[in-house]
Design an enzyme around this catalytic site. Structure first.
Site, PDB file in Angstrom:
ATOM      1  N   GLY A 144       0.786  -1.233   0.000  1.00 36.31           N
ATOM      2  CA  GLY A 144       0.000   0.000   0.000  1.00 36.31           C
ATOM      3  C   GLY A 144       0.811   1.272   0.000  1.00 36.31           C
TER       4      GLY A 144
ATOM      5  N   VAL B 177       2.164   2.388  -7.037  1.00 38.90           N
ATOM      6  CA  VAL B 177       0.862   1.949  -7.544  1.00 38.90           C
ATOM      7  C   VAL B 177      -0.103   1.690  -6.395  1.00 38.90           C
ATOM      8  CG1 VAL B 177      -0.359   0.214  -8.915  1.00 38.90           C
ATOM      9  CG2 VAL B 177       1.914   0.970  -9.613  1.00 38.90           C
TER      10      VAL B 177
ATOM     11  N   GLY C 182       0.490  -7.661 -10.324  1.00 35.24           N
ATOM     12  CA  GLY C 182       1.199  -6.991 -11.410  1.00 35.24           C
ATOM     13  C   GLY C 182       2.696  -6.930 -11.149  1.00 35.24           C
TER      14      GLY C 182
ATOM     15  N   THR D 240       1.853  -8.569 -16.581  1.00 37.75           N
ATOM     16  CA  THR D 240       3.049  -7.740 -16.461  1.00 37.75           C
ATOM     17  C   THR D 240       2.734  -6.280 -16.750  1.00 37.75           C
ATOM     18  OG1 THR D 240       3.609  -8.272 -18.764  1.00 37.75           O
ATOM     19  CG2 THR D 240       4.611  -9.625 -17.042  1.00 37.75           C
TER      20      THR D 240
ATOM     21  N   MET E 144      -1.019  -3.766 -16.852  1.00 35.63           N
ATOM     22  CA  MET E 144      -2.473  -3.760 -16.702  1.00 35.63           C
ATOM     23  C   MET E 144      -3.182  -2.828 -17.681  1.00 35.63           C
ATOM     24  SD  MET E 144      -3.381  -5.776 -14.119  1.00 35.63           S
ATOM     25  CE  MET E 144      -2.517  -6.663 -12.809  1.00 35.63           C
TER      26      MET E 144
ATOM     27  N   HIS F 170      12.296   2.824 -18.609  1.00 33.61           N
ATOM     28  CA  HIS F 170      11.614   3.010 -17.338  1.00 33.61           C
ATOM     29  C   HIS F 170      12.427   3.909 -16.418  1.00 33.61           C
ATOM     30  CE1 HIS F 170       9.214  -0.492 -18.618  1.00 33.61           C
ATOM     31  NE2 HIS F 170       8.308  -0.044 -17.764  1.00 33.61           N
ATOM     32  N   HIS F 171      11.821   4.285 -15.310  1.00 28.83           N
ATOM     33  CA  HIS F 171      12.448   5.154 -14.317  1.00 28.83           C
ATOM     34  C   HIS F 171      13.672   4.490 -13.677  1.00 28.83           C
ATOM     35  CE1 HIS F 171      10.484   2.602 -11.274  1.00 28.83           C
ATOM     36  NE2 HIS F 171       9.475   2.572 -12.143  1.00 28.83           N
TER      37      HIS F 171
ATOM     38  N   LYS G  47      13.432   1.200 -11.208  1.00 30.70           N
ATOM     39  CA  LYS G  47      12.969  -0.143 -11.590  1.00 30.70           C
ATOM     40  C   LYS G  47      14.117  -1.137 -11.450  1.00 30.70           C
ATOM     41  CE  LYS G  47      10.447  -2.666 -15.179  1.00 30.70           C
ATOM     42  NZ  LYS G  47       9.502  -3.212 -14.185  1.00 30.70           N
TER      43      LYS G  47
END
Length: 254
Positions: A9, A13, A87, A112, A114, A143-144, A147
């Protein structure tokens, strides 16, 4: 109201999942699992670091964490099965096997990526790969800087669709590094390469290159909200399905 548990949480995401469910007419956040503190307030939800509590309070769980976190969740769910939407990318074969075992007991949706755009891109890649068999395939993902897995799970999924369309085993034809005097490109190889930097949410390019012409298919995610909304849609759909392993394509009817 559908009671959704959020695993991870306090992640990027995970926070968006909580935000998007605040005014949802069908589902609500029932429990949030965090390892440390959580900055967002989650009215009406239990915030916990105990997996058993998360599972007990939830009718379906959404997971966007790291492979080791997903593994712990899967092991707990095998003891007390609940539907799962995951995910998390970069899963090992053992972790994938745990997910398969859980899917024999409850519905599980693993993707992988959504997003609707990626779901459609996979189909376009397969069709193009089959029709343009003489074209070289190169895939680049961006990607950032944070990752951890590379290439991205989405890039590998796109490569898998491209390979299967040509009857190829991706493990035998994938190339993810070139350096030095390596010789000419082989006919069947599929290049899959990763770039990292800044705060790029996600960009995937699948190129088909031939003498005199080429085609490039692009998908760019400009917000992680795309992934959160897709996961919530998947969770609402999944709870009415029978036990089994599903993809985002199943949820979208593709």
């Amino acid at each position: 109201m559908l009671k959704i548990g959020i695993y991870g949480g306090s992640g990027r995401v995970g926070s968006l999942l909580i935000k998007n469910l605040q005014n949802d007419d069908v589902a609500r956040v029932a429990a949030v699992h965090v390892l440390k503190g959580i900055e967002l307030e989650v009215p009406g939800a239990v915030v916990t670091n105990d997996l058993a509590t998360l599972i007990e309070k939830s009718e379906v769980i959404i997971d966007f964490t790291l492979p080791e976190g997903t593994e712990a969740l899967l092991e707990a769910l095998l003891e007390n099965p609940k539907p799962l939407v995951s995910g998390t990318t970069g899963l090992s074969q053992h972790q994938q096997n745990l997910m398969i075992e859980l899917s024999k007991k409850v519905p599980v949706l693993y993707a992988t990526n959504m997003s609707l755009g990626i779901a459609l891109l996979k189909r376009l890649v397969a069709m193009t790969s089959e029709k343009l068999r003489d074209f070289d395939i190169e895939i680049v993902e961006m990607h950032h800087r944070y990752k951890k897995d590379a290439p991205s799970g989405t890039a590998l999924t796109l490569a898998e669709f491209a390979a299967k369309a040509r009857g190829l085993d991706l493990d035998k034809v994938r190339v993810s590094g070139r350096d030095g005097n390596i010789g000419e490109r082989s006919k069947d190889e599929i290049g899959v390469f990763a770039l990292r930097g800044g705060d790029i949410v996600g960009r995937h390019t699948v190129g088909f290159y031939n003498d005199g012409e080429f085609i490039e298919l692009h998908h760019t995610a400009t917000s992680r909200d795309t992934f959160a909304k897709g996961a919530i849609k998947a969770a609402k759909w999944l709870v009415s399905q029978e036990a089994g392993l599903y993809s985002i394509d199943d949820c979208l009817g593709l």
